[in-house]
Design an enzyme around this catalytic site. Structure first.
Site, short mmCIF file in Angstrom:
data_model
loop_
_atom_site.label_atom_id
_atom_site.label_comp_id
_atom_site.label_asym_id
_atom_site.label_seq_id
_atom_site.Cartn_x
_atom_site.Cartn_y
_atom_site.Cartn_z
N CYS A 54 -36.58 -91.14 25.24
CA CYS A 54 -35.36 -91.79 25.74
C CYS A 54 -34.49 -92.21 24.56
O CYS A 54 -34.98 -92.49 23.47
CB CYS A 54 -35.73 -93.00 26.58
SG CYS A 54 -34.31 -93.81 27.37
N ASP A 87 -33.13 -94.90 24.33
CA ASP A 87 -33.34 -96.35 24.20
C ASP A 87 -33.66 -96.73 22.75
O ASP A 87 -34.57 -96.15 22.12
CB ASP A 87 -34.49 -96.77 25.11
CG ASP A 87 -34.58 -98.27 25.27
OD1 ASP A 87 -34.41 -98.75 26.40
OD2 ASP A 87 -34.85 -98.96 24.26
N ARG A 112 -35.19 -99.05 21.49
CA ARG A 112 -36.50 -99.67 21.22
C ARG A 112 -37.64 -98.67 21.13
O ARG A 112 -38.76 -99.05 20.81
CB ARG A 112 -36.81 -100.69 22.33
CG ARG A 112 -35.76 -101.79 22.43
CD ARG A 112 -35.87 -102.53 23.76
NE ARG A 112 -35.53 -101.67 24.89
CZ ARG A 112 -35.55 -102.05 26.17
NH1 ARG A 112 -35.90 -103.28 26.47
NH2 ARG A 112 -35.23 -101.21 27.13
N HIS A 118 -40.89 -94.79 28.96
CA HIS A 118 -41.19 -96.12 28.42
C HIS A 118 -40.92 -97.21 29.44
O HIS A 118 -40.16 -97.02 30.39
CB HIS A 118 -40.37 -96.37 27.14
CG HIS A 118 -38.90 -96.50 27.39
ND1 HIS A 118 -38.27 -97.72 27.47
CD2 HIS A 118 -37.95 -95.57 27.59
CE1 HIS A 118 -36.97 -97.53 27.69
NE2 HIS A 118 -36.75 -96.23 27.77
N CYS A 162 -37.16 -99.08 31.11
CA CYS A 162 -36.13 -98.05 30.87
C CYS A 162 -34.90 -98.34 31.74
O CYS A 162 -35.01 -98.47 32.96
CB CYS A 162 -36.71 -96.67 31.21
SG CYS A 162 -35.56 -95.31 30.89
ZN LIG Z 1 -35.14 -95.34 28.68
#
Ligand SMILES: [Zn+2]
Length: 199
Positions: free
Chosen positions: A39, A41, A43, A98, A101
Site C-alpha cells: 500500500c 500508506d 507507515r 496492512h 488501511c
Molecule cells: Zn493501505
C-alpha cells in the site's frame, strides 16, 4: 521539506559511505529477487519491514495495495509487474496488506466517496474482496477485508500474462502478507491452508 533536505545530507554523509561497495555494484546491476506490492500508506515501508538493502526489492505501491486484473491497454501497474517478472526475473511476489488501511476502511465502513471519484473508481478493484467479506463477524469487517483483499489481489496478479507464464513454468511464487502497524508483526496468509486464500 527542510527535514527531507537534511535527510539527503545525512544519507550522503553517513548511510551512503557505509554501503559504497553495494552502490558501486548496483550502478551496473539490477537483479531484485522479489516484487513487493504494498500500500502507498506512509507507515508501511517495505525495505524497513523486511530489513532489505537497496537492489533487493522491486516495489510497486498503490492505494490499498490493489492490483488491477489484466486488461488490454497501457497501465503503469501492469507494465511494472511485467518488467519485474518477465525482464528482471523476480522469483517471489509479495502482496502486502496492512492494519488500519485507509482504502479498506473506506470500503468496510461504506464511506461516501462521491467527492473523490478517482478513489471510488480505483477501489472497485477490491469488489471481489468486499463481496467475500460481506458475511464477516460484526466488529471484524476491516481485518477480514484486509485479508480477503490480499487474496483477491493475488488472484488479479495471476491474470497478468507474464505472471501466468512464470507460474505455469514454476519460476515464481506468490505470497500474501498482512503487516500489523502497532505490533510490527507480519502474518503470512499464504501459509494458511484455507481455500479462499489459495492463490
Ligand atoms: Zn493501505
Amino acid at each position: 521539506m527542510r527535514h527531507l533536505a537534511q535527510g539527503i545530507d545525512r544519507f550522503q554523509r553517513e548511510a551512503f559511505p557505509a554501503k559504497a561497495g553495494l552502490f558501486a555494484r548496483l550502478a551496473t546491476t539490477h537483479q531484485p529477487g522479489t516484487l513487493f506490492i504494498g500500500c502507498s500508506d506512509a507507515r508501511v515501508v517495505p525495505e524497513l519491514i523486511t530489513q532489505t538493502d537497496p537492489g533487493e526489492l522491486f516495489v510497486i505501491r498503490t492505494a490499498g495495495n490493489l492490483v488491477p486484473a489484466h486488461t488490454p491497454g497501457a497501465d503503469g501497474v501492469a507494465a511494472s509487474i511485467e518488467y519485474a517478472v518477465a525482464v528482471l526475473g523476480v522469483r517471489d511476489i509479495v502482496v502486502c496488506g496492512h492494519s488500519a488501511c485507509g482504502a479498506m476502511t473506506a470500503l468496510a465502513e461504506g464511506h461516501d466517496l462521491s467527492g473523490a471519484p478517482a478513489i471510488a473508481d480505483w477501489l472497485r478493484h477490491a469488489d471481489a474482496a468486499l463481496a467475500r467479506t460481506a458475511a464477516a463477524d460484526d466488529g471484524h469487517e476491516l481485518a477480514a477485508l484486509v485479508r480477503q483483499n490480499v487474496a483477491a489481489q493475488l488472484a488479479n496478479l495471476a491474470t497478468h500474462p507474464s505472471v501466468a507464464r512464470a507460474l505455469a513454468e514454476g519460476r515464481v511464487r506468490l505470497h500474501g502478507w498482512v503487516f500489523d502497524i502497532p505490533t510490527g508483526t507480519v502474518e503470512d496468509l499464504t501459509a494458511d491452508p484455507r481455500p479462499a486464500l489459495a492463490a
